[in-house]
Design an enzyme around this catalytic site. Structure first.
Site, PDB file in Angstrom:
ATOM      1  N   ARG A  97       0.839  -1.206  -0.211  1.00  0.00           N
ATOM      2  CA  ARG A  97      -0.125  -0.055  -0.039  1.00  0.00           C
ATOM      3  C   ARG A  97       0.895   1.358   0.069  1.00  0.00           C
ATOM      4  NH1 ARG A  97      -4.407  -0.556   4.279  1.00  0.00           N
ATOM      5  NH2 ARG A  97      -6.158   0.017   2.691  1.00  0.00           N
ATOM      6  N   HIS A  99       0.668   4.944   1.094  1.00  0.00           N
ATOM      7  CA  HIS A  99      -0.005   5.969   1.909  1.00  0.00           C
ATOM      8  C   HIS A  99       0.035   7.326   1.274  1.00  0.00           C
ATOM      9  CE1 HIS A  99       0.208   2.527   4.857  1.00  0.00           C
ATOM     10  NE2 HIS A  99      -0.936   3.100   5.185  1.00  0.00           N
ATOM     11  N   GLU A 198      -3.762  11.941  15.775  1.00  0.00           N
ATOM     12  CA  GLU A 198      -4.332  12.995  16.015  1.00  0.00           C
ATOM     13  C   GLU A 198      -4.026  13.704  17.395  1.00  0.00           C
ATOM     14  OE1 GLU A 198      -5.875  10.088  15.063  1.00  0.00           O
ATOM     15  OE2 GLU A 198      -5.772  10.774  12.904  1.00  0.00           O
TER      16      GLU A 198
END
Ligand code: 8IG
Length: 277
Positions: A97, A99, A198
């Site tokens: 993958r 990103h 976050e």
């Protein structure tokens, strides 16, 4: 061997769909499998599923396939694998993958999905490791993605393509997953661009606007998969509770550990779901 900065997707006049078609032709040639039926992107914690889905027909390094980026982490070789299920279907397993936070642009991020579609796959199964906002969730728990919030401020679509996303995470496929495991919970996946986790305030924002899961992948890939006409099934492995929900700081090591511990269970689940699709 191409350099990471030398990717046909980055050429000024590149057509990402033509490059995906070339990648699909590479896969057909290197695997000997003309058409795939289902494609599967395995995120952190889901890797063992590949062994359980069926018989591996061929494993190829992603670097042999047009447009695929070199892995972000040195020594972490991305592979593509063609698997034949007991039911006789061909599954393309994407273990490589790219990103969004790698900074090579959204075309590279969704190239594997467009390639999967070009191999003939009509179902795209997207899996990831992610943070959980719901306090009742435990690290190690898999959840279905019911919908998403794309907070990357980007889109894989180029030009005036007004793609409908009403049933993006197919209700039909989620119903099948629920039949396999009625205890599966569902949640709204919120893609942040990362690579930082976050702040607690951002997690509260995600919660306030309807998010249940926070992560750094999948939403952009799902949009591209739908544009390509595929049906999408999404799974998140909750490896940690999101910042501020869990009281201890997030550590990448802990996240990896939670993924490893859950891997046998969730991989077996995923294999059973794939067989039921
Ligand atoms: I694993 O808490 C994993 N990936 N954005 N937040 C975001 N991505 C993640 C998290 C998380 N855990």
């Amino acid at each position: 061997m191409t350099d990471i900065h030398d990717n046909p997707l980055d050429a000024p006049n590149a057509d990402p769909f033509e490059i995906a078609a070339r990648a699909a032709a590479d896969i057909a040639r290197l695997t000997g499998v003309e058409k795939h039926d289902i494609a599967l992107t395995l995120g952190s914690g889901w890797g063992k599923a590949a062994e359980l889905i069926g018989e591996t027909v061929a494993t190829i390094p992603a670097t042999e396939v047009t447009g695929f980026s070199k892995p972000a982490l040195e020594g972490h070789v991305g592979t593509l694998r063609s698997i034949r299920t007991p039911g006789g279907r061909n599954v393309l397993v994407i273990g490589a993958r790219t990103h969004y936070y790698e900074g090579h642009g959204v075309r590279r991020v969704v190239h594997s999905v467009r390639t999967a579609a070009a191999t003939g796959a009509s179902i795209m199964v997207l899996t990831n490791g992610a943070g959980g906002i719901r306090e009742t969730w435990q690290p190690g728990q898999p959840v279905l993605i019911s919908d998403h919030l794309n907070l990357t401020a980007d889109s894989p679509l180029e030009g005036a393509k007004f793609v409908d996303l009403t049933d993006l995470y197919s209700q039909r496929l989620r119903d099948i997953a629920h039949t396999v495991d009625p205890s599966l919970d569902e949640g709204v996946y919120t893609q942040f661009r990362g690579p930082h986790y976050e702040t607690p305030a951002e997690v509260q924002m995600a919660k306030a606007i309807g998010g249940h899961i926070v992560g750094m992948s999948t939403a952009l890939e799902a949009i591209a998969a739908r544009e390509a006409g595929m049906e999408i099934l999404g799974f998140s492995l909750i490896t940690n509770l999101a910042a501020g929900i869990q009281k201890t700081p997030l550590s990448h090591g802990e996240v990896i550990e939670a993924g490893k511990a859950a891997e046998p269970v969730i991989s077996a689940l995923l294999a059973r779901v794939v067989e039921a699709l």
